[in-house]
Design a protein around this motif. Structure first.
Motif, PDB file in Angstrom:
ATOM      1  N   ALA A  92       0.838  -1.205   0.000  1.00 36.56           N
ATOM      2  CA  ALA A  92       0.000   0.000   0.000  1.00 36.56           C
ATOM      3  C   ALA A  92       0.873   1.255   0.000  1.00 36.56           C
ATOM      4  O   ALA A  92       0.630   2.190  -0.775  1.00 36.56           O
ATOM      5  CB  ALA A  92      -0.935  -0.009   1.208  1.00 36.56           C
ATOM      6  N   LYS A  93       1.892   1.283   0.840  1.00 36.63           N
ATOM      7  CA  LYS A  93       2.791   2.446   0.890  1.00 36.63           C
ATOM      8  C   LYS A  93       3.538   2.614  -0.424  1.00 36.63           C
ATOM      9  O   LYS A  93       3.677   3.722  -0.936  1.00 36.63           O
ATOM     10  CB  LYS A  93       3.786   2.313   2.041  1.00 36.63           C
ATOM     11  CG  LYS A  93       3.180   2.584   3.391  1.00 36.63           C
ATOM     12  CD  LYS A  93       4.213   2.482   4.491  1.00 36.63           C
ATOM     13  CE  LYS A  93       3.563   2.710   5.838  1.00 36.63           C
ATOM     14  NZ  LYS A  93       4.534   2.628   6.932  1.00 36.63           N
ATOM     15  N   LYS A 137      -4.531   2.489  -0.259  1.00 33.89           N
ATOM     16  CA  LYS A 137      -4.901   2.021   1.078  1.00 33.89           C
ATOM     17  C   LYS A 137      -4.728   0.505   1.179  1.00 33.89           C
ATOM     18  O   LYS A 137      -4.910  -0.211   0.196  1.00 33.89           O
ATOM     19  CB  LYS A 137      -6.341   2.404   1.384  1.00 33.89           C
ATOM     20  CG  LYS A 137      -6.535   3.905   1.467  1.00 33.89           C
ATOM     21  CD  LYS A 137      -7.950   4.244   1.876  1.00 33.89           C
ATOM     22  CE  LYS A 137      -8.110   5.756   1.834  1.00 33.89           C
ATOM     23  NZ  LYS A 137      -8.303   6.339   3.112  1.00 33.89           N
ATOM     24  N   THR A 187      -7.445  -1.533  -0.272  1.00 32.21           N
ATOM     25  CA  THR A 187      -7.426  -1.645  -1.737  1.00 32.21           C
ATOM     26  C   THR A 187      -6.516  -2.788  -2.156  1.00 32.21           C
ATOM     27  O   THR A 187      -6.843  -3.557  -3.076  1.00 32.21           O
ATOM     28  CB  THR A 187      -6.975  -0.317  -2.367  1.00 32.21           C
ATOM     29  OG1 THR A 187      -7.821   0.731  -1.899  1.00 32.21           O
ATOM     30  CG2 THR A 187      -7.011  -0.382  -3.885  1.00 32.21           C
TER      31      THR A 187
END
Length: 118
Positions: A64-65, A70, A73
């Motif tokens: 995600a990062k 997110k 997601t």
């Protein structure tokens, strides 16, 4: 709190004083093999990107990062990949992709090897 750092340890210090495990880069499939897998299972470009990161050993939070999305997601994309590939876990997905890549290499008379770099 200081952490004992052993020689040749895979731990790197971050600015904030936290530590994180530095993972070796693992290349299980090359670009041609990933294209084959993407086409075979009708993965979207984002699903392929997430599958590649999962197969490198990254967890959902790190993915995600990395992708600026997110974690939920990532989880949704992962669930969609599982459905398309007919698996129920990340390791089953990885094994399916490596098997498919091996089969592709066999068809083309190529030898497939895994490379790990630090």
């Amino acid at each position: 709190m200081n952490m004992l750092q052993l020689p040749n340890s895979n731990v790197e210090n971050l600015e904030s004083g936290d530590t994180a495990r530095k993972q070796p880069e693992v290349v299980l499939l090359n670009t041609k093999q990933w294209s084959f897998v993407q086409n075979r299972y009708n993965l979207t470009p984002r699903e392929r990107e997430i599958a590649e990161l999962i197969c490198q050993g990254l967890r959902n939070g790190r993915i995600a990062k990395t992708l600026s999305i997110k974690p939920g997601t990532v989880k949704t994309h992962t669930r969609n990949i599982y459905r398309k590939v007919h698996v129920k876990s990340k390791i089953a997905m990885l094994l399916r992709f490596v098997t498919d890549a091996r089969d592709l290499a066999t068809q083309w008379g190529q030898v497939h090897s895994v490379s790990i770099t630090e």
